[in-house]
Design an enzyme around this catalytic site. Structure first.
Site, PDB file in Angstrom:
ATOM      1  N   ARG A 182      33.199  49.904  24.006  1.00  0.00           N
ATOM      2  CA  ARG A 182      32.813  48.654  24.674  1.00  0.00           C
ATOM      3  C   ARG A 182      31.696  48.949  25.672  1.00  0.00           C
ATOM      4  O   ARG A 182      31.846  49.777  26.570  1.00  0.00           O
ATOM      5  CB  ARG A 182      34.025  48.078  25.408  1.00  0.00           C
ATOM      6  CG  ARG A 182      33.769  46.848  26.289  1.00  0.00           C
ATOM      7  CD  ARG A 182      34.998  46.636  27.151  1.00  0.00           C
ATOM      8  NE  ARG A 182      35.021  45.383  27.878  1.00  0.00           N
ATOM      9  CZ  ARG A 182      34.533  45.220  29.098  1.00  0.00           C
ATOM     10  NH1 ARG A 182      33.931  46.228  29.723  1.00  0.00           N
ATOM     11  NH2 ARG A 182      34.637  44.049  29.714  1.00  0.00           N
ATOM     12  N   HIS A 184      39.552  40.082  39.430  1.00  0.00           N
ATOM     13  CA  HIS A 184      39.310  40.234  37.996  1.00  0.00           C
ATOM     14  C   HIS A 184      39.608  41.661  37.560  1.00  0.00           C
ATOM     15  O   HIS A 184      39.708  42.568  38.381  1.00  0.00           O
ATOM     16  CB  HIS A 184      37.864  39.873  37.647  1.00  0.00           C
ATOM     17  CG  HIS A 184      36.850  40.669  38.412  1.00  0.00           C
ATOM     18  ND1 HIS A 184      36.509  40.389  39.721  1.00  0.00           N
ATOM     19  CD2 HIS A 184      36.103  41.766  38.075  1.00  0.00           C
ATOM     20  CE1 HIS A 184      35.592  41.253  40.150  1.00  0.00           C
ATOM     21  NE2 HIS A 184      35.339  42.111  39.162  1.00  0.00           N
ATOM     22  N   HIS A 206      40.821  43.776  40.828  1.00  0.00           N
ATOM     23  CA  HIS A 206      40.184  44.059  42.112  1.00  0.00           C
ATOM     24  C   HIS A 206      39.264  42.902  42.475  1.00  0.00           C
ATOM     25  O   HIS A 206      39.047  41.985  41.682  1.00  0.00           O
ATOM     26  CB  HIS A 206      39.369  45.360  42.020  1.00  0.00           C
ATOM     27  CG  HIS A 206      38.233  45.276  41.054  1.00  0.00           C
ATOM     28  ND1 HIS A 206      38.420  45.319  39.682  1.00  0.00           N
ATOM     29  CD2 HIS A 206      36.892  45.120  41.229  1.00  0.00           C
ATOM     30  CE1 HIS A 206      37.255  45.196  39.062  1.00  0.00           C
ATOM     31  NE2 HIS A 206      36.310  45.069  39.981  1.00  0.00           N
TER      32      HIS A 206
END
Length: 734
Positions: free
Chosen positions: A662, A652, A580
């Site tokens: 994460r 990205h 996006h």
């Protein structure tokens, strides 16, 4: 119906040419008896009168005339479609005799069929549309309604009449087709803040005509969430809706009024004129797929619109376990590209998986697709014959047209033109990316211990950087502990499990929530203050490195953690965060990025600060505008910061997190003060009320001393209004 080879090209074209008398000729040529009572008037006349009333500031009359012109045009289209459908069978009894007649008798039988259908449509239209209403409108009027300009007038008229609900609806309808119209964007934001304007006012009044795009986007969303059953349902609906809209357009071509071609040396006789009209009709029908595959507000269609949908559908059916449906869809796709190696390979895979199920293996293509392709090929043959023999100009809207349809005399030129188009598509119309944001990477790094690890050159892009040493390991550990204690399951504000994939658990935390939890004694005050302070540290870095031409304000700050769900990782093909762009809607097929809602159009710089690396997957990556070509990858680690400008030069995404957890702090910055993060300011005010100010007073409004010099790059993007009020909208899910 077989046409006899001895007939000339114009004779063959007559089969459809005289048929245009159904409604394509002006009423002066095909006389239509019509009663004046209760018949649809010409909508262009109503529109002209509405414009006159508008400039005379006769608001009530203007509103009525504009609404009548819009409704009359819609009613005319419905009447045309109704007459087309009702008269399909007119004269059909004569068609069966055509192949048994010869010479002039064939001519007369053909003429009888055409005449009967023409009379049927003329009579049908005469029951509901006045003679003047059947006249063709000017190109200017076509353009006005094609760009939805009547709604632009209506928006102002209703505002003058203080009918704000209707004004907001008209504004939204116009804006959908004109997304770069900044004044209308501002007006919509103002309507949202006005009392008495409900959210349901912001609906596209032309939505029904663009329903296939709504379904298309819904299908893509289901795919991104790996909801394959819903994806199958939505892609089927999208194919059907695209075919329906195409048929609607083709019906308008048949019945809509057109004038005769201008006189020329080649159009002296009735056969020549009939052939020209026939080719015009066929060309209009062929162009329908281009019209249907062009989004509102776009200038070019999406190439291979139907084949693309079928490709998505067969993959979704395979993922959902519907192998028989996948075989049928793939065979439908092969009608467009019968020798495509990937499709043939997939068909073999599906057939092998269905071993023993002979019925499923032998299923043929969908009837609707087969009819669509066969009809289109017949029309293309006649059109290319006209190009070769009658100097007719025709632009083929399809990439899938097979070479055997093209006459031998045209194939050389056709191959050259086709190769140019394919090369252009293969290269993705690649141009040198120019970032007109006004930022210019390469400024100083003002914090001790922070180093530049990757710059534009290494990251293969513009206005990109990776900095290391932004956090120490103890600081990473403290923020990770804060996230484990305080982050909310879901996206942190809407309670959703994951905004992007069902294979990962998603947790979010904002600065304001961290402060409130600290005030309640649930987390350490020092950790909450650290979370806030890290944001200030990142702002200092990106403002200096990208040589910001004006003060930067926080747009949003979000601590997010993604955790792989055990037992849900096998065979994953999705992304943790799909590709996006942060301040515009990326359209990979056309390589366009549309700066319009629901994108966060005010964002200027983006940054992601990583807290750990003990997980599998979860790499950050940049892509080209095609959303497929990866230009750079970044592996997360404690204290590593990825910074970049938020515009279309920096698409990205994040690869799937397949094991572990994460965590990262995502930050967005804006140069527009009115779009600053009010939640962050609320947290700062609460700290200040407790006598624990976390922001220097001279910097409270984001004013920075000693700002770097303005960039020498294009400042075109800085024409954005600084006076707009902030529009409240949904938060980003990153």
């Amino acid at each position: 119906m077989a046409l006899h080879s001895k007939n000339s090209a114009v004779y063959v074209a007559l089969t459809a040419g005289l048929f245009l008398c159904l409604g394509s000729l002006s009423p002066a040529v095909c006389r239509t008896p019509a009663s004046l009572s209760g018949l649809l008037p010409p909508y262009d006349q109503l529109y002209y009168l509405g414009v006159r009333a508008y400039f005379n500031e006769e608001w009530e009359e203007a509103a009525e005339l504009f609404e009548n012109s819009i409704s009359t045009r819609a009613a005319l289209r419905r009447a045309r479609r109704k007459c087309n459908d009702e008269c399909l069978s007119a004269g059909v009894d004569k068609v069966s005799n055509l192949d048994t007649e010869t010479g002039s008798m064939w001519d007369l039988s053909m003429l009888d069929w055409v005449q009967r259908r023409a009379e049927c449509i003329r009579f049908c239209l005469g029951l509901s549309v006045s003679r003047t209403g059947q006249l063709p409108v000017s190109a200017d009027i076509d353009y006005e309604f094609g760009t939805r300009n009547p709604y632009n007038f209506l928006q102002i008229v209703y505002y003058k009449l203080r009918k704000l609900q209707k004004a907001a609806s008209a504004a939204q309808t116009f804006f959908v087709a004109n997304p770069s119209h900044l004044e209308m964007r501002n007006n919509i934001e103002k309507y949202r803040r006005m009392g008495g304007v409900r959210e349901d006012a912001f609906q596209d009044r032309e939505r029904e005509l663009e329903k296939h795009w709504e379904v298309y986007d819904s299908a893509l969303l289901a795919e991104s969430a790996s909801d394959w059953l819903r994806a199958v349902e939505r892609w089927k609906e999208c194919v059907n809706e695209t075919l329906r809209q195409t048929e609607e357009c083709r019906a308008q071509c048949v019945v809509a009024s057109q004038g005769l071609p201008e006189d020329s040396e080649q159009l002296r006789g009735v056969y020549e004129r009939a052939a020209a009209l026939s080719l015009s009709l066929l060309s209009c029908k062929q162009s329908c797929i281009s019209l249907v595959s062009t989004r509102p507000g776009r200038v070019s269609p999406q190439e291979d619109f139907l084949p693309t949908q079928l490709e998505h559908l067969h993959i979704a059916q395979f993922k959902a376990g519907d192998l028989k449906g996948a075989v049928q869809t793939l065979r439908s796709l092969l009608l467009f590209y019968p020798s495509d190696p990937d499709n043939l390979s997939n068909l073999q895979l599906y057939s092998d998986s269905l071993e023993g199920d002979s019925e499923a293996q032998s299923v043929g293509p969908a009837q609707a697709i087969s009819e669509y392709v066969n009809r289109s090929l017949l029309e293309k043959k006649l059109l290319y014959y006209g190009v070769a023999n009658l100097d007719y100009n025709f632009t083929d809207p399809d990439l899938w047209t097979p070479e055997e349809v093209i006459p031998e005399s045209l194939r050389g030129t056709w191959r050259e033109e086709r190769q140019k188009v394919l090369e252009k598509l293969k290269e993705g119309e690649k141009v040198v990316e120019v970032d007109d944001s006004g930022f210019y990477a390469g400024g100083p790094v003002p914090l001790v211990g922070v180093t530049i690890t990757m710059d534009d050159k290494i990251l293969n892009g513009t206005n990109r950087v990776v900095l290391d040493g932004v956090l120490t390991q103890p600081e990473c550990d403290n923020i990770l502990k804060l996230a484990s204690t305080a982050a909310s399951l879901g996206d942190g504000y809407r309670g959703r499990r994951s905004p992007h994939t069902p294979h990962e658990k998603f947790e979010g935390l904002t600065v304001l929530r961290a402060l409130k939890l600290a005030q309640e004694g649930l987390v350490n005050q020092s950790d909450a203050r650290l979370l806030h302070g890290i944001g200030e540290r990142v702002r200092t870095l990106v403002q200096s490195y990208f040589r910001s031409h004006s003060p930067l304000y926080f747009s949003y700050t979000h601590l997010v953690c993604r955790s792989a769900i055990k037992g849900h990782q096998e065979g994953r093909l999705d992304l943790s965060h799909p590709v996006h762009v942060d301040n515009c809607i990326l359209e990979p097929e056309t390589r366009q990025c549309w700066r319009e809602p629901p994108a966060f159009t005010h964002r200027d710089l983006s940054a992601v600060l990583y807290l750990n690396e003990d997980f599998e997957g979860g790499d950050f990556f940049f892509t080209d505008r095609d959303a497929k070509t990866v230009t750079a990858k970044v592996r997360p680690g404690c204290g590593r910061l990825v910074g970049f400008s938020s515009g279309p030069v920096n698409p990205h995404g994040v690869t799937a997190v397949t094991a572990g957890r994460r965590c990262a702090l995502a930050l967005w910055f804006t140069t527009e003060k009115l779009h600053r993060d009010r939640e962050r300011e609320q947290a700062e005010s609460l700290w200040e009320a407790d006598g624990q100010s976390v922001v220097k007073k001279e910097q409270k409004d984001g004013e920075r001393t000693g700002a770097p010099a303005r960039s020498g790059r294009s400042q075109g993007a800085q024409g954005r209004s600084k006076e707009r009020e902030r529009v409240r909208s949904g938060r980003d899910e990153l």
